[in-house]
Design a protein around this motif. Sequence first.
Motif, PDB file in Angstrom:
ATOM      1  N   HIS A 635       0.677  -1.287  -0.116  1.00  0.00           N
ATOM      2  CA  HIS A 635       0.003  -0.013  -0.003  1.00  0.00           C
ATOM      3  C   HIS A 635       0.941   1.367   0.063  1.00  0.00           C
ATOM      4  CE1 HIS A 635       0.476   1.590   4.068  1.00  0.00           C
ATOM      5  NE2 HIS A 635       0.824   0.307   4.404  1.00  0.00           N
ATOM      6  N   GLY A 636       0.228   2.386  -0.365  1.00  0.00           N
ATOM      7  CA  GLY A 636       0.805   3.833  -0.375  1.00  0.00           C
ATOM      8  C   GLY A 636      -0.387   4.659  -0.443  1.00  0.00           C
ATOM      9  N   SER A 637       0.014   5.920  -0.545  1.00  0.00           N
ATOM     10  CA  SER A 637      -1.229   7.069  -1.096  1.00  0.00           C
ATOM     11  C   SER A 637      -0.579   7.980  -1.961  1.00  0.00           C
ATOM     12  CB  SER A 637      -1.368   7.538   0.604  1.00  0.00           C
ATOM     13  OG  SER A 637      -2.147   8.852   0.390  1.00  0.00           O
ATOM     14  N   ALA A 638      -1.344   8.188  -2.927  1.00  0.00           N
ATOM     15  CA  ALA A 638      -0.939   9.339  -3.817  1.00  0.00           C
ATOM     16  C   ALA A 638      -2.304  10.319  -3.606  1.00  0.00           C
ATOM     17  CB  ALA A 638      -1.035   8.764  -5.207  1.00  0.00           C
ATOM     18  N   SER A 639      -1.702  11.518  -3.420  1.00  0.00           N
ATOM     19  CA  SER A 639      -2.817  12.619  -3.510  1.00  0.00           C
ATOM     20  C   SER A 639      -2.121  13.989  -4.043  1.00  0.00           C
ATOM     21  CB  SER A 639      -3.187  13.224  -1.966  1.00  0.00           C
ATOM     22  OG  SER A 639      -2.085  13.065  -1.288  1.00  0.00           O
ATOM     23  N   LEU A 640      -2.855  14.777  -4.390  1.00  0.00           N
ATOM     24  CA  LEU A 640      -2.368  16.184  -5.124  1.00  0.00           C
ATOM     25  C   LEU A 640      -2.342  17.371  -4.013  1.00  0.00           C
ATOM     26  CD1 LEU A 640      -1.972  17.130  -8.032  1.00  0.00           C
ATOM     27  CD2 LEU A 640      -4.506  18.056  -7.826  1.00  0.00           C
ATOM     28  N   ASN A 641      -1.235  17.975  -4.246  1.00  0.00           N
ATOM     29  CA  ASN A 641      -0.848  19.460  -3.535  1.00  0.00           C
ATOM     30  C   ASN A 641      -1.020  18.927  -1.749  1.00  0.00           C
ATOM     31  OD1 ASN A 641      -0.547  22.120  -3.194  1.00  0.00           O
ATOM     32  ND2 ASN A 641      -2.641  22.481  -2.843  1.00  0.00           N
ATOM     33  N   ASN A 642      -0.016  17.819  -1.470  1.00  0.00           N
ATOM     34  CA  ASN A 642       0.046  17.604  -0.263  1.00  0.00           C
ATOM     35  C   ASN A 642       1.628  17.022  -0.009  1.00  0.00           C
ATOM     36  OD1 ASN A 642      -0.324  16.250   2.065  1.00  0.00           O
ATOM     37  ND2 ASN A 642      -1.162  14.151   1.232  1.00  0.00           N
ATOM     38  N   PRO A 643       1.922  18.166   0.597  1.00  0.00           N
ATOM     39  CA  PRO A 643       3.551  18.108   0.946  1.00  0.00           C
ATOM     40  C   PRO A 643       3.690  16.697   1.913  1.00  0.00           C
ATOM     41  CG  PRO A 643       2.883  20.433   1.367  1.00  0.00           C
ATOM     42  CD  PRO A 643       1.534  19.351   1.005  1.00  0.00           C
ATOM     43  N   HIS A 644       2.846  16.590   2.574  1.00  0.00           N
ATOM     44  CA  HIS A 644       2.971  15.245   3.494  1.00  0.00           C
ATOM     45  C   HIS A 644       2.696  13.874   2.889  1.00  0.00           C
ATOM     46  CE1 HIS A 644       4.018  18.646   6.426  1.00  0.00           C
ATOM     47  NE2 HIS A 644       4.804  17.810   7.177  1.00  0.00           N
ATOM     48  N   GLY A 693       1.188  -9.959  -7.223  1.00  0.00           N
ATOM     49  CA  GLY A 693       1.340  -8.802  -6.210  1.00  0.00           C
ATOM     50  C   GLY A 693       0.286  -7.671  -6.516  1.00  0.00           C
ATOM     51  N   ALA A 694       0.058  -6.791  -5.735  1.00  0.00           N
ATOM     52  CA  ALA A 694      -0.697  -5.808  -6.044  1.00  0.00           C
ATOM     53  C   ALA A 694      -0.347  -4.404  -4.971  1.00  0.00           C
ATOM     54  CB  ALA A 694      -2.299  -6.019  -5.793  1.00  0.00           C
ATOM     55  N   TYR A 695      -1.131  -3.450  -5.438  1.00  0.00           N
ATOM     56  CA  TYR A 695      -0.795  -2.020  -4.795  1.00  0.00           C
ATOM     57  C   TYR A 695      -2.166  -1.511  -4.503  1.00  0.00           C
ATOM     58  CZ  TYR A 695       0.431   2.839  -4.146  1.00  0.00           C
ATOM     59  OH  TYR A 695       0.087   4.131  -3.740  1.00  0.00           O
ATOM     60  N   HIS A 696      -2.211  -1.085  -3.044  1.00  0.00           N
ATOM     61  CA  HIS A 696      -3.652  -0.529  -2.751  1.00  0.00           C
ATOM     62  C   HIS A 696      -3.143   1.023  -2.310  1.00  0.00           C
ATOM     63  CE1 HIS A 696      -6.577   0.157   0.881  1.00  0.00           C
ATOM     64  NE2 HIS A 696      -7.253   0.620  -0.306  1.00  0.00           N
ATOM     65  N   ASN A 697      -4.048   1.800  -3.267  1.00  0.00           N
ATOM     66  CA  ASN A 697      -3.685   3.437  -2.810  1.00  0.00           C
ATOM     67  C   ASN A 697      -4.874   3.550  -1.755  1.00  0.00           C
ATOM     68  OD1 ASN A 697      -3.844   5.921  -2.803  1.00  0.00           O
ATOM     69  ND2 ASN A 697      -3.775   6.164  -4.738  1.00  0.00           N
ATOM     70  N   THR A 698      -4.191   3.966  -0.515  1.00  0.00           N
ATOM     71  CA  THR A 698      -5.369   4.223   0.674  1.00  0.00           C
ATOM     72  C   THR A 698      -6.162   5.329   0.482  1.00  0.00           C
ATOM     73  OG1 THR A 698      -3.063   5.158   1.785  1.00  0.00           O
ATOM     74  CG2 THR A 698      -4.069   2.634   1.926  1.00  0.00           C
ATOM     75  N   SER A 702      -7.828   2.594  -4.641  1.00  0.00           N
ATOM     76  CA  SER A 702      -7.918   1.803  -6.081  1.00  0.00           C
ATOM     77  C   SER A 702      -6.929   0.844  -5.706  1.00  0.00           C
ATOM     78  CB  SER A 702      -7.455   2.686  -6.915  1.00  0.00           C
ATOM     79  OG  SER A 702      -6.317   3.276  -6.785  1.00  0.00           O
ATOM     80  N   VAL A 703      -6.985  -0.395  -6.363  1.00  0.00           N
ATOM     81  CA  VAL A 703      -6.048  -1.428  -6.599  1.00  0.00           C
ATOM     82  C   VAL A 703      -5.487  -1.703  -7.824  1.00  0.00           C
ATOM     83  CG1 VAL A 703      -5.604  -3.882  -5.917  1.00  0.00           C
ATOM     84  CG2 VAL A 703      -7.183  -2.635  -4.518  1.00  0.00           C
ATOM     85  N   GLN A 728     -15.171  -4.555  -4.364  1.00  0.00           N
ATOM     86  CA  GLN A 728     -16.247  -4.400  -3.330  1.00  0.00           C
ATOM     87  C   GLN A 728     -16.033  -3.976  -2.309  1.00  0.00           C
ATOM     88  OE1 GLN A 728     -19.375  -3.704  -4.108  1.00  0.00           O
ATOM     89  NE2 GLN A 728     -20.242  -3.907  -2.244  1.00  0.00           N
ATOM     90  N   ALA A 729     -14.992  -4.552  -1.621  1.00  0.00           N
ATOM     91  CA  ALA A 729     -14.471  -4.395  -0.307  1.00  0.00           C
ATOM     92  C   ALA A 729     -13.725  -2.852  -0.119  1.00  0.00           C
ATOM     93  CB  ALA A 729     -13.285  -5.329   0.094  1.00  0.00           C
ATOM     94  N   CYS A 730     -13.086  -2.416  -1.273  1.00  0.00           N
ATOM     95  CA  CYS A 730     -12.852  -1.118  -1.457  1.00  0.00           C
ATOM     96  C   CYS A 730     -13.825  -0.087  -1.334  1.00  0.00           C
ATOM     97  CB  CYS A 730     -11.836  -0.926  -2.669  1.00  0.00           C
ATOM     98  SG  CYS A 730     -10.108  -1.618  -2.631  1.00  0.00           S
ATOM     99  N   ARG A 731     -15.158  -0.316  -2.023  1.00  0.00           N
ATOM    100  CA  ARG A 731     -15.934   0.495  -1.962  1.00  0.00           C
ATOM    101  C   ARG A 731     -16.580   0.714  -0.652  1.00  0.00           C
ATOM    102  NH1 ARG A 731     -16.718  -1.388  -7.519  1.00  0.00           N
ATOM    103  NH2 ARG A 731     -17.837  -3.523  -6.679  1.00  0.00           N
ATOM    104  N   LEU A 732     -16.759  -0.533   0.160  1.00  0.00           N
ATOM    105  CA  LEU A 732     -17.153  -0.380   1.367  1.00  0.00           C
ATOM    106  C   LEU A 732     -16.532   0.449   2.367  1.00  0.00           C
ATOM    107  CD1 LEU A 732     -18.755  -4.066   1.494  1.00  0.00           C
ATOM    108  CD2 LEU A 732     -20.095  -2.066   1.562  1.00  0.00           C
ATOM    109  N   ALA A 733     -14.988  -0.051   2.279  1.00  0.00           N
ATOM    110  CA  ALA A 733     -14.084   0.553   3.204  1.00  0.00           C
ATOM    111  C   ALA A 733     -14.050   2.000   2.796  1.00  0.00           C
ATOM    112  CB  ALA A 733     -12.486  -0.048   2.635  1.00  0.00           C
ATOM    113  N   ALA A 734     -14.214   2.340   1.472  1.00  0.00           N
ATOM    114  CA  ALA A 734     -14.277   4.100   1.415  1.00  0.00           C
ATOM    115  C   ALA A 734     -15.578   4.810   1.964  1.00  0.00           C
ATOM    116  CB  ALA A 734     -14.508   4.139  -0.315  1.00  0.00           C
ATOM    117  N   HIS A 735     -16.423   3.759   1.954  1.00  0.00           N
ATOM    118  CA  HIS A 735     -17.866   4.417   2.632  1.00  0.00           C
ATOM    119  C   HIS A 735     -17.704   4.602   4.159  1.00  0.00           C
ATOM    120  CE1 HIS A 735     -22.000   4.109   4.197  1.00  0.00           C
ATOM    121  NE2 HIS A 735     -22.301   4.868   3.430  1.00  0.00           N
ATOM    122  N   GLU A 736     -16.944   3.598   4.839  1.00  0.00           N
ATOM    123  CA  GLU A 736     -16.400   3.749   6.118  1.00  0.00           C
ATOM    124  C   GLU A 736     -15.595   5.021   6.418  1.00  0.00           C
ATOM    125  OE1 GLU A 736     -14.722   1.286   9.943  1.00  0.00           O
ATOM    126  OE2 GLU A 736     -15.379   0.217   8.059  1.00  0.00           O
TER     127      GLU A 736
END
Length: 976
Positions: A635-644, A693-698, A702-703, A728-736
């Motif tokens: 996993h990792g995280s990709a976002s825009l305009n986020n120094p951290h 192997g897979a990558y989850h963008n927290t 997305s995977v 489907q689990a990603c959709r539910l996790a996003a909702h939570e």
Amino acid sequence: MTAAPAQPGTAAGPGEGVPALIARAARLLPAQAPLSAFVHHNTLHAFEDRPFEEAVEHAARLFGTEPYLAESAYAALLAEGRITPADLDAVVADAPAGPPAPPGGPTWRAYLRARLGTHLDIPRGAALDWLLAETPALAALPADLPPERARYLRAAAARRRPQAGADAVRHLLADLWTALRRAAPAGPAAPPPAARPRDLLLARTGHDTDTDTHPLLIRFAAAYLDQGVAYWAMPGREEGILAAFRSLYGRRGGPPEPWLRDLPAVLAAQAGWSAARTVAWALTALRVPEPAWGAAIEATLLSLRGWAGMVHHLEHAPHRAPVAAPPARLADHLAVQLTLDLLATRAAVRAHLGPAATVADLDLLDAGPPPARAARRELAYEAYRLAQLLPVDVDALCAPAPAAAWLRTVAAADEVLRRRLLHLAYERRHRVGVLDGLHAHGRYAAPLSRPPAFQVVFCIDEREESLRRHLEEHCPSVETFGYAGFFGVPMSYQGVDDVRPRPLCPVVLTPRHLVVEEARAPRAKRHRGGAARRGYDVGTRTLARGAALSLGLGLAHAVPWVGRTLFPRRFDRWLRRLDHPGGPPTRLDLHHRPAEDAGLRRGFTVAEMTDIVAAALRTTGLGAGPAPVVLLVGHGSASLNNPHEAAHDCGATGGGRGGPNARALAAMANDPEVRAALAARGTALPAHVWFVGAYHNTCDDSVTYYDEDLVPARTRPALRAAQAALAQACRLAAHERCRRFATAPPDLPVDRALAHVETHTVDLGQPRPEYGHATNAVCVVGRRWRTRGLYLDRRAFLVSYDPTADPGAEILAGLLAAVGPVCAGINLEYYFSHVDPVGYGCGTKLPHNITGLLGVMDGHASDLRTGLPWQMVEIHEPVRLLLVVEAAPAALAAVIAANPALDRLVRHRWIQLAAWQPDGDALSWYDGGRFAPHRPPAAPLPLAGRSVEVYTGRRDHLGCAHVLAGCPDAPAEVLR
């Protein structure tokens, strides 16, 4: 111009002991790496040899920071039931002894218990003066007084002065205030000695020399350490900080500020001096006694501790620089700062005492009025208010001796002690709630009764807890595991578009292997596009080309700004279609080659890969019976305009993204030579088992899947089914996750949640793309089936461990050696950034500007801000990590004792520890050097069919609950 600097008069030679003093002070500096390699760590790492409470209170005095939440915050938690009376009773019973009870007053523990439940906002300084002068605080009973207490005081006043009639209460209060004010002890006779001449100058003249020196030092440090933002590099960088400063500021003409007019001459006279010699000279010239040099060096470095910490970090870990670290030495930085301090002090003394004055004349400055004794007045007023509120004989307190005794009791329960005990009560409620939930869930916990359809190995990250839970609810036949996010593959990794490799492993490891992602065919078009982008970026930072580009393309730049602001998700999708990289598939070059690259070995031998795969199978428990499809999800995280942004990535990969590690482990596990070697060792993997192997963008949930073209045809249907279930689990996790976003309505439909988090990810103005680890509070090391179906509110790191397969606890020792410090570092950085978002965190994101690709400053110039921004920690609950390990207490104690780093964290209470019996539901927690049994209540946990029933409409932290759909063999009606 000034004469040459005088030599420091030390018997051992100029600067002989300075390096040791600098090294001692450096321990207090922030250990934060540049933003691109952000790794969570204990903010107070230098104090881990002290008990937690002692350490945070000592650091608060040293840094001017807060040790705990404000008392008003605990009062709110008490009102909400997040702290209960039982919690207060427990911490008061263990509190240190206090003074004897005053005549007519409660015992120490009774007083302490009542005081913790009574929040008073005592005005300080001028605010108290105004209150006493302008309000009837000393003449009438307060309006918020409980009715019973008001009746008692009126009766006491009538008994004391029956002839006073209606004025009896006023006379009683006046007598009480007079007795307390006279009995209050005097404040300190003198302030503590100044560590720096700057402090003395500030106290006596109001002039702060840091306002002179810091702007110059910030500009110089930012330019010197710059990682490529500036088009022109600072001249002389290759010679080091001190040499570059002397070269730049020693030139004819000099800087324009009047206080720096002597700088060129001073620097010329210092030619050839070492940093240590320069430091010793400056301290001598500043009239700092040699025994006080250590304190002066410490205070000087801490005055700009962000920049000093970055210099120190790049000195010892230059490989973590985003591009290339220039020669950086903390001693050089200190020499420059002290030289500037000396010149600023000289100028300030001359401004106040005349042009002939020297630093030696500093003592001639007016010392000002004697120190104020406001503390005496504040204590008296606090005792006065408490005497009205608490069950104490007010009539007796009007006499001198009882008044003095009452003041001693009130003073003993000072604000720091109260906040400490309230914090312990707060943590106790959290600990009890988690342990109660684990114990109660035993009635539903059971292993899968049939072989799993597929298996998924996630990182232990607590953000993956909800994804695993929703996957298990949606697909009861799945089995999930938690493994450190570098997947046991310590490597330096260079992606196909990366300029240079970066480590992908815990920071305590030094990778020896280089893994390169290679394209299966040329990518010339992509490279030409990259070259064009680089030419544009460089051109915007030059004088002529920058002006031309601004004039020619200025209007075009408005398009992405408008698009990313008004309709960010649609605009991002349009950009992706426009600039889709496409291209042929890639592969990881994993097999060992004789050549080395920058001291790194290319790839792994078959024996090394076999060791890595065997360790993963053994540690997770996968080797007991792998399913036909095993997904390894980094996993990792990709976002825009986020120094951290890197702070949202995987801590187990040193602040990188775990996708390449998961891909590497999958490729190793599928390798025929590795499988043959495993079989020779007695761990045969069936031929039909395939790892992907897979990558989850927290951030956007997305995977991405790797090497799908290599999946055998017989396995592809099972893989597609697993991918559909995970989607489907990603959709539910996003909702939570959306329940914590103020931008999402409480009744947000599940089918709109994924779009909402995707918008958060690409919105140019979104300061909260995701909350990262902001809910972390627990780490459970054990078999997943024991917590499967237990709602843990995205708060638990989940580490797979089977104690029945580890009779000697060797696996457990290795797990805890990594998991304990890593999870503690994440937890403690969030703790400190929340309790003091300015002193330990970097404040709000709104004024942040990235400087030199290293960190952020407030505005155009400030200290380099370390820690986490408020928008990452605002919803965090600052409690120390509760580490729950499925092991017998004796075995767990032996493992902890054998690891000094972990033992230090546990013994000094930086984390909380609990043992969970492998053969039963009994739990015990580590308290004062021994394990004490946890006694759960009889009250049952809430029961729900699915997680959505637990959290819908709620934005606060939630307790444990049974979720039947996630439990093995759940009733069919629950699964519909």
